[in-house]
Design an enzyme around this catalytic site. Sequence first.
Site, PDB file in Angstrom:
ATOM      1  N   ILE A 165      -8.850  -2.198 -75.101  1.00  0.00           N
ATOM      2  CA  ILE A 165     -10.194  -2.252 -75.217  1.00  0.00           C
ATOM      3  C   ILE A 165     -10.411  -1.179 -76.465  1.00  0.00           C
ATOM      4  O   ILE A 165     -11.646  -1.801 -76.718  1.00  0.00           O
ATOM      5  CB  ILE A 165     -10.722  -1.282 -73.850  1.00  0.00           C
ATOM      6  N   ASN A 205       4.413   4.408 -77.975  1.00  0.00           N
ATOM      7  CA  ASN A 205       4.178   5.815 -77.731  1.00  0.00           C
ATOM      8  C   ASN A 205       5.076   5.872 -76.307  1.00  0.00           C
ATOM      9  O   ASN A 205       4.695   5.449 -75.285  1.00  0.00           O
ATOM     10  CB  ASN A 205       2.517   6.159 -77.509  1.00  0.00           C
ATOM     11  N   HIS A 207       4.322   0.039 -72.922  1.00  0.00           N
ATOM     12  CA  HIS A 207       3.517  -1.086 -73.666  1.00  0.00           C
ATOM     13  C   HIS A 207       3.885  -0.917 -75.165  1.00  0.00           C
ATOM     14  O   HIS A 207       4.066   0.123 -75.610  1.00  0.00           O
ATOM     15  CB  HIS A 207       2.079  -0.899 -73.119  1.00  0.00           C
TER      16      HIS A 207
HETATM   17  P1  AMP Z   1      -0.987   4.709 -75.311  1.00  0.00           P
HETATM   18  O1  AMP Z   1      -1.732   5.876 -76.017  1.00  0.00           O
HETATM   19  O2  AMP Z   1       0.014   4.171 -76.103  1.00  0.00           O
HETATM   20  O3  AMP Z   1      -0.760   5.091 -74.045  1.00  0.00           O
HETATM   21  O4  AMP Z   1      -2.043   3.505 -75.313  1.00  0.00           O
HETATM   22  C1  AMP Z   1      -2.952   3.033 -74.208  1.00  0.00           C
HETATM   23  C2  AMP Z   1      -3.618   2.033 -74.606  1.00  0.00           C
HETATM   24  O5  AMP Z   1      -4.563   1.418 -73.364  1.00  0.00           O
HETATM   25  C3  AMP Z   1      -5.093   2.756 -75.373  1.00  0.00           C
HETATM   26  O6  AMP Z   1      -4.941   2.139 -76.614  1.00  0.00           O
HETATM   27  C4  AMP Z   1      -6.356   2.377 -74.416  1.00  0.00           C
HETATM   28  O7  AMP Z   1      -7.423   1.752 -75.183  1.00  0.00           O
HETATM   29  C5  AMP Z   1      -5.817   1.112 -73.706  1.00  0.00           C
HETATM   30  N1  AMP Z   1      -6.297   0.927 -72.488  1.00  0.00           N
HETATM   31  C6  AMP Z   1      -6.598   1.744 -71.494  1.00  0.00           C
HETATM   32  N2  AMP Z   1      -7.134   0.939 -70.186  1.00  0.00           N
HETATM   33  C7  AMP Z   1      -7.260  -0.130 -70.678  1.00  0.00           C
HETATM   34  C8  AMP Z   1      -7.892  -1.385 -70.228  1.00  0.00           C
HETATM   35  N3  AMP Z   1      -8.370  -1.338 -68.883  1.00  0.00           N
HETATM   36  N4  AMP Z   1      -7.835  -2.630 -70.863  1.00  0.00           N
HETATM   37  C9  AMP Z   1      -7.321  -2.650 -72.038  1.00  0.00           C
HETATM   38  N5  AMP Z   1      -6.729  -1.669 -72.602  1.00  0.00           N
HETATM   39  C10 AMP Z   1      -6.876  -0.427 -72.141  1.00  0.00           C
END
Ligand code: AMP
Length: 143
Positions: free
Chosen positions: A33, A88, A101
Site C-alpha cells: 500500500i 527486513n 515478506h
Molecule cells: P516491513 O517494514 O518490511 O515489515 O514492511 C511492511 C510493509 O507492509 C509496509 O511497506 C507496508 O506499507 C505494507 N503493508 C501493511 N499493510 C498492508 C496492506 N494491508 N496491504 C498492502 N501492504 C501493506
Amino acid sequence: MKQENCVFCKIINHEIPSAKVYEDENILAFLDISQVTEGHTLVIPKKHCKDIFELDEQTLAQVFQAVKKIAGKMQENLEVDGINLVNNNGKNAGQEVFHYHVHLIPRYGKGDGYLAVWKTNSSKYTPGILQRIAEKINPEMQK
Ligand code: AMP
Ligand code: ZN
C-alpha cells in the site's frame, strides 16, 4: 497456518483486500500500500513464518522463485531501470509486519522516491579486522 491478527494472513484469507500480482499454491504477491515506487510489490509465503530465522529452506526457495518470476514481469511490462529487493528481519531492522515478506521495488531512475542511505566505513576496516569478523560470523571458515 493462519496466525490471528496477522495482516498478511488476513490478505491470504481474503479478509483484507489486496491488488494481487501473482499467486500459486504456496505464494502470494500483492502491491504494497505504501507504493514507495509504482509497482512496489510484496511476496509472501502462504504459510505464516515470522522472519528469515523461522523460515524453512523449501519455503524460502518458493518465495525466491516467485520473486524471480515477478522481477521478470516487471522488467517486461514496466519501464524499469532496475529493481531493489528488500527484506527486513526484526524490529531493529525496520520490520513492521511479522509475516515474512520480500519487497520488490521497481526503479525508474534518480528521484523515483526510493531512498536508501548506506554509509561506508571501509577506511576503518583493515583486511585483518575483516578476516576476524568473517570468522566470528562463521567459525567453520577459519583456516
Ligand atoms: P516491513 O517494514 O518490511 O515489515 O514492511 C511492511 C510493509 O507492509 C509496509 O511497506 C507496508 O506499507 C505494507 N503493508 C501493511 N499493510 C498492508 C496492506 N494491508 N496491504 C498492502 N501492504 C501493506
Ligand atoms: Zn501471517
